[in-house]
Design a protein around this motif. Structure first.
Motif, PDB file in Angstrom:
ATOM      1  N   GLU A 236       4.936 -20.994  -0.400  1.00 25.20           N
ATOM      2  CA  GLU A 236       4.956 -21.277  -1.827  1.00 25.20           C
ATOM      3  C   GLU A 236       3.802 -20.598  -2.550  1.00 25.20           C
ATOM      4  OE1 GLU A 236       5.761 -25.271  -4.500  1.00 25.20           O
ATOM      5  OE2 GLU A 236       4.184 -25.334  -2.980  1.00 25.20           O
ATOM      6  N   SER A 237       2.756 -20.254  -1.812  1.00 24.22           N
ATOM      7  CA  SER A 237       1.576 -19.646  -2.417  1.00 24.22           C
ATOM      8  C   SER A 237       1.826 -18.222  -2.910  1.00 24.22           C
ATOM      9  CB  SER A 237       0.408 -19.640  -1.417  1.00 24.22           C
ATOM     10  OG  SER A 237       0.775 -18.938  -0.238  1.00 24.22           O
ATOM     11  N   GLU A 240       5.412 -15.640  -7.885  1.00 31.18           N
ATOM     12  CA  GLU A 240       6.784 -15.221  -8.153  1.00 31.18           C
ATOM     13  C   GLU A 240       6.854 -13.764  -8.595  1.00 31.18           C
ATOM     14  OE1 GLU A 240       9.000 -17.682 -10.766  1.00 31.18           O
ATOM     15  OE2 GLU A 240       8.771 -19.495  -9.548  1.00 31.18           O
ATOM     16  N   GLU A 243       6.647 -11.642  -5.504  1.00 32.99           N
ATOM     17  CA  GLU A 243       7.928 -11.770  -4.787  1.00 32.99           C
ATOM     18  C   GLU A 243       9.004 -10.899  -5.460  1.00 32.99           C
ATOM     19  OE1 GLU A 243      11.350 -15.095  -5.168  1.00 32.99           O
ATOM     20  OE2 GLU A 243       9.322 -15.830  -4.786  1.00 32.99           O
ATOM     21  N   LYS A 275      13.744 -23.632  -3.693  1.00 31.15           N
ATOM     22  CA  LYS A 275      12.353 -24.087  -3.644  1.00 31.15           C
ATOM     23  C   LYS A 275      12.265 -25.465  -3.007  1.00 31.15           C
ATOM     24  CE  LYS A 275      10.855 -21.431  -7.676  1.00 31.15           C
ATOM     25  NZ  LYS A 275      10.186 -21.465  -8.998  1.00 31.15           N
ATOM     26  N   LYS A 279       6.998 -24.467   0.216  1.00 32.66           N
ATOM     27  CA  LYS A 279       7.680 -23.254   0.701  1.00 32.66           C
ATOM     28  C   LYS A 279       8.829 -22.877  -0.218  1.00 32.66           C
ATOM     29  CE  LYS A 279      10.420 -26.166   3.781  1.00 32.66           C
ATOM     30  NZ  LYS A 279      10.764 -26.496   5.178  1.00 32.66           N
ATOM     31  N   LYS A 280       9.287 -21.662  -0.024  1.00 30.20           N
ATOM     32  CA  LYS A 280      10.471 -21.154  -0.724  1.00 30.20           C
ATOM     33  C   LYS A 280      11.381 -20.487   0.296  1.00 30.20           C
ATOM     34  CE  LYS A 280       8.033 -18.755  -3.653  1.00 30.20           C
ATOM     35  NZ  LYS A 280       7.615 -17.847  -4.757  1.00 30.20           N
TER      36      LYS A 280
END
Length: 360
Positions: A236-237, A240, A243, A275, A279-280
């Protein structure tokens, strides 16, 4: 005069009266049809006193020019057909209907006794374009096409000019299952009603045969259908924007909540971000029958996931959440290649129009 003679006279007189009434009715009906087609003109042409237009050129007898007199053998010959500049031509003014996959459609053909324009069937097309997500493709032809005669079919909407035949091609199988007898009957009832309203004849296949064929195709499709899912577990860190930058560099394009991988021939794969706390999950999906190159799609997914794993520690996993080793990925490749071969051997190569129709 006895009773028998009186009865015979009555019968004979009644028969004569019936014949006179029938002949009068026939004459009235034919005159009415002629008036509707050519207008009301009570003048006797043999007694006409005015002179015809002498400036007009002489016209040799021939067929009407609103349809092709000589139909080309293929669509590529349409531009070679000489129809004159002053007359509209159905073949030049309309778009040819691409060949409908005969294995996946059942044809209902309506033949009109008089030429009809698109306004005639527009309400039908607008109101009956599918049944349980199975498409109905409408085509129009300027020729009736009786006795097995091959004719050119054009897209019924839009359509310019007039047609003598309308074809409704009903899809018989897709991912919603095979065409049922109820669905067949529903379509047939509406097409019959339309034909009756326009004094047209309708030709349709045997329902039992179509339903049986649909069930056979559906069973074969179920054995070939494949949706391949792979997942990349991203911390999750990871921002976006970073990514999105990595996905864009790899050729993925964001469309709404999805990311799409495509090339000049169409879509290869899709991806959705799920999501969860801490984590994603990047969930990649390959619709094998609808992707024209599923093997390439798998390679691109593995490449981008390995890149994310090297940079952010994002392992590649299967649908069960198990991390995929190099050997496991190789096994997926081999299974995918085999599935592509089976689809191709069955006449439904991945990404082909036939495959996209069946697996819609």
């Amino acid at each position: 005069m006895n009773d028998l003679q009186i009865a015979l006279l009555l019968v004979g007189g009644g028969g004569i009266a019936a014949m006179i009434a029938y002949n009068w009715w026939q004459d009235y009906r034919l005159r009415k049809q002629a008036t509707e087609r050519f207008g009301d003109n009570r003048e006797d042409p043999l007694l006409r006193t005015e002179h015809p237009n002498r400036s007009a050129g002489r016209a040799e007898p021939g067929f009407a020019t609103d349809t092709l007199t000589h139909w080309p053998e293929s669509a590529s010959q349409l531009d070679q057909t000489d129809t004159g500049d002053s007359q509209p031509d159905v073949a030049l003014d309309n778009t040819l209907q691409q060949g409908v996959e005969k294995r996946l459609f059942a044809d209902f053909i309506i033949r009109f006794d008089e030429p009809k324009d698109a306004n005639t069937w527009k309400p039908l097309v607008d109101g009956l374009d599918q049944v349980n997500r199975k498409r109905i493709i409408y085509s129009a032809s300027a020729q009736a096409g009786v006795d097995g005669m091959d004719v050119l079919w054009f897209k019924a909407m839009p359509f310019s000019g007039t047609a003598l035949a309308l074809r409704a091609s009903l899809q018989i199988a897709n991912r919603k299952g095979p065409l049922s007898s109820i669905e067949f009957s529903e379509v047939l009832a509406k097409l019959r009603r339309f034909a009756e309203e326009h004094n047209a004849d309708i030709e349709f296949p045997e329902m039992k045969e179509v339903v049986s064929r649909a069930e056979t195709i559906d069973m074969a499709a179920a054995a070939l259908d494949t949706l391949l899912g792979l997942h990349c577990l991203l911390p999750e860190s990871v921002p976006e924007n970073l990514e999105a930058e990595r996905l864009t560099e790899a050729g993925w394009v964001q469309k709404g909540h999805q990311w799409i991988l495509q090339d000049g021939q169409g879509q290869l794969a899709s991806m959705v971000v799920h999501k969860a706390p801490g984590k994603k999950l990047l969930s990649f999906n390959i619709d094998v029958p609808n992707a024209h190159d599923p093997v390439k799609a798998l390679g691109d997914i593995v490449t981008v996931c390995h890149s994310l794993n090297s940079e952010f520690g994002a392992p590649l996993m299967d649908d069960s959440g198990r991390t995929l080793s190099t050997q496991a990925i190789e096994g997926i490749y081999q299974q995918l290649i085999e599935r592509v071969r089976n689809l191709t051997d069955s006449g439904f190569p991945p990404g082909s129009p036939a495959a996209r129709t069946l697996f819609s």
